[in-house]
Every structure is written in structure tokens, then in C-alpha cells.
Write a protein that holds these residues in place. Sequence first.
Motif: not given
Length: 457
Positions: A135-137, A182-193, A202-213
Amino acid sequence: MTQFIRYSLAILLISLASCQQVLEPQPTTLLVDNLVLNEPNDVQPVRIGLYSALRGMSAPNIMAGDFTADYVQANGTFTDNIEFGTKRITATNGIVNALWGSIYNTVYVANFILEKLPAITNISDATRKTVTAEARFLRGWANFIGAYTYGDIPRVTTTDPVTNRTVPRVAKATILASVLEDYQAALADLPNVTSASTNATNNATYLNKVNCRAAMARYYLYLKNWVQAEDLSTQVINSNVYKIEPEYANVITKDFISESILEVGYNLSDDPGTSATSLNNILVGRREIIPSNQYVSLMISAESGTRRETITFDAQQQRGNDNGWTVRKYGTASEDNNNIVLMRLAEMYLIRAEARAQQNKITGANGAVADLNALRARAKAPVVALTAQGDVLLAVERERIYELSFEGHRWYDLVRTGRAQAVLSAFSPNWNNRFELWPIPQPEIQQNSALTQNPGY
């Protein structure tokens, strides 16, 4: 400003993968005024609604980036498209209104989750963190698009209809600061892949630390923070979660390819089809907008390599003002290229190339030219051997045309680099520097007394 609080608006909750379901439970229809988040079973449907809101924003965002610029010319009868093709954009344009509405719909659903989720018990900490981070992202993503499309926009942080009825515009810098938060908050808690932990879809559909970066790399590029843009794009490239496709044709003809960082998907039951925001309908079916002659000349040159396959020619279409050229990137529901790619790995190479060039890192293995040539090699285009910073920056601009056209970047690129007036005034006699921002939609101004219009509209 009222679009996202019009409670009659229906959000269709659908699966996000093309021709396959990647989100559970089964899709349902949900009214915004009936959003429910009272117990653990409600979390996943509302989460799907958040991703669905992103989908609704995607097509008009592509139109903003590419229809406002020099890629297209008008070829139909719809006023909205004619305005973009002839560079006579007005505050009553339906696409202008659609993007605004979809931005604030996304913000609304994100705010709803952020307000309601803390009170839900009996869900795992991992689920709570992931959904909150998503939601934050996506609130940040929506506000980023809003700020660079309309300039100063309302900052909406609640779902309260009384508060939201008269929210004024705030400074673009304030919005962008909230995006970073919002991005920084999201980066802290999104799953890593990792490349081995899940599949490309899944890597393209769901949010994760890498696509947040990746989103943050774009953010810092726009802010001209070259060091951060280089660092984050390098992190994405080196993660090995996303890989450059061996053949550029796959970028055009396939969904969920290995280099897709963030992608919204459609299947046979939910493809937008003939709707006014269907890219296939506008670009292919009705041919309301066609590639401009100037764009065609650039794309069919040897410099583009296999990127020329982005467009195709049909002599049967060539009549009157129709040049016979068509964009290939957006197919129909029965084809394997009807998704919308919002970020892919090639962009990260181009972000890094631009950031390196701006720091005068031109040659060598860690220079801008090496990043350009990595993409040109994939496209079987001639390599470049440049040493002057200005030449490299112009090469990056051209490479972004070859590589990313009709993915929603061109107008934003020209505005952020200060090149819009020079390039677009040469393209159209109707170009005016007021078009460096879209107008605030007139219906929103009429319904929100706190809104003001951008200059010149």
C-alpha cells in the motif's frame, strides 16, 4: 479530486497474470463504498483491489508519456485522441481525467488499507508487513505519476469523504518528499526475492524489494540525484532477479518476460478490449493514433537494430493521412502481448547510463557507453564509441526512444531533461510550453472548490 471518492465506482478485482490466475481468491466485484477489511479473510480481496487499481492507472499513464510527445499523430475521429495528435490538449480531455481519477483511486485504496489493517488481528506479521508495504509503495507510485504529470497536486492521506472533498494542491516538492517516504517504508518490509526463489511472472506481478529499488532508481533519476540513481539501478541489475531477454522481439510479442520488473496482466475475461483506455483498441483496432512520420523514420534506421520491430507497416492501411504504420506492442486478449509493462531491466541500464554520463563516467567497463552498448548488442545495432559527455547524453535520449517507446516515457523524459520545448516545438507548430504539465481536469475543478488550474489552460 472527487474521482476516488465517488462511491458508485466499481473496482473489478481480477487475477493479474495473463491467461492464468496468480492471486487468490477468485475475482469478485467490490464497490468502493463497501470495501471491507474487518477480519483476516478480507485482507486478500482488498489486496487484489489495490493491484487492480494499479492496472487502472497503467494505460492512461502510457498515453501521457507517449501521446503527449512526438511519437504519434492523429488518425481518427475521437476528440481526446485528436487533441494529443495535434497538440491541442484541453482540461476537458477524457484521458487527462481518466489518469487523474485512477491515480486517486489507487491512493484511496492504499489509504483504506493503511487505516484499516492495523486493527485486524489473527494475521501473520509477514502478511501485515507485506500488504502495508504494498500500500505504501503504490500510494507513492501514484503520487509520483501525479506530480510529474500535473505538477502541484492534492496530498490525500485519508479516506474521509468530508476531508477529501476540498483538498487543495500542495507543492510538487512536498508530494515527491512523501513519495520517497512511502518508497523507503515499503522497501523495509517488502519481501526479498532471488533469481531462484520464484518465477518471472511472480517477480513482475508482485512488489518486492528489488522492483521497489527500481522505482527508486527512476525517482532519483528524475530528481537528478545521479549517485543514487546509479547505485540503485546497479543493485537491480546485479540482483540477477531480472535478466535481459536474448531477443528484443520477445519484449514486443511476449508477456512476463525475464526482464519485466513490474507488469500488469490481463486474461481473456478481463482484457479491456474496445474500451476507451485500451491501448490495442486505440493503436491497432481503431487506429485513432498512429506512429508519427518522424518517429517512423527514426525507428526504421539501422541505429535501432531489431527495435524497429516495435512498429509494422501495412500498405493496405496507407491512404489519406494514414502512413500505414502500426504499433505492435499491445495485442488483443487472445494474444500473448496484451499486458502493460511498467518497468523492465533495460530501463535500469539506461538510468545507469544517464546517471554515469552526468557524472562524466563515459568509457570503460563502468562507463555510460558500456551500458548503451549492452542494449545495442541485444538489438543487433551498431555499437557506439563516444567520449564527449554531451554526445553521450544525446545518445541516451535516442536509446530511450529505440528501447522504451510506447512504454510511457518520452514526454516525461523530455520535460525532466529540459528538452521538451526544443524537440516538441520542432515537431508541431501547436506545441506550447504549457503542455509541459497536463491540465487539472475541469470536472475536478468544478467539484472541488480548493483546486486551481495550471497556467495556460
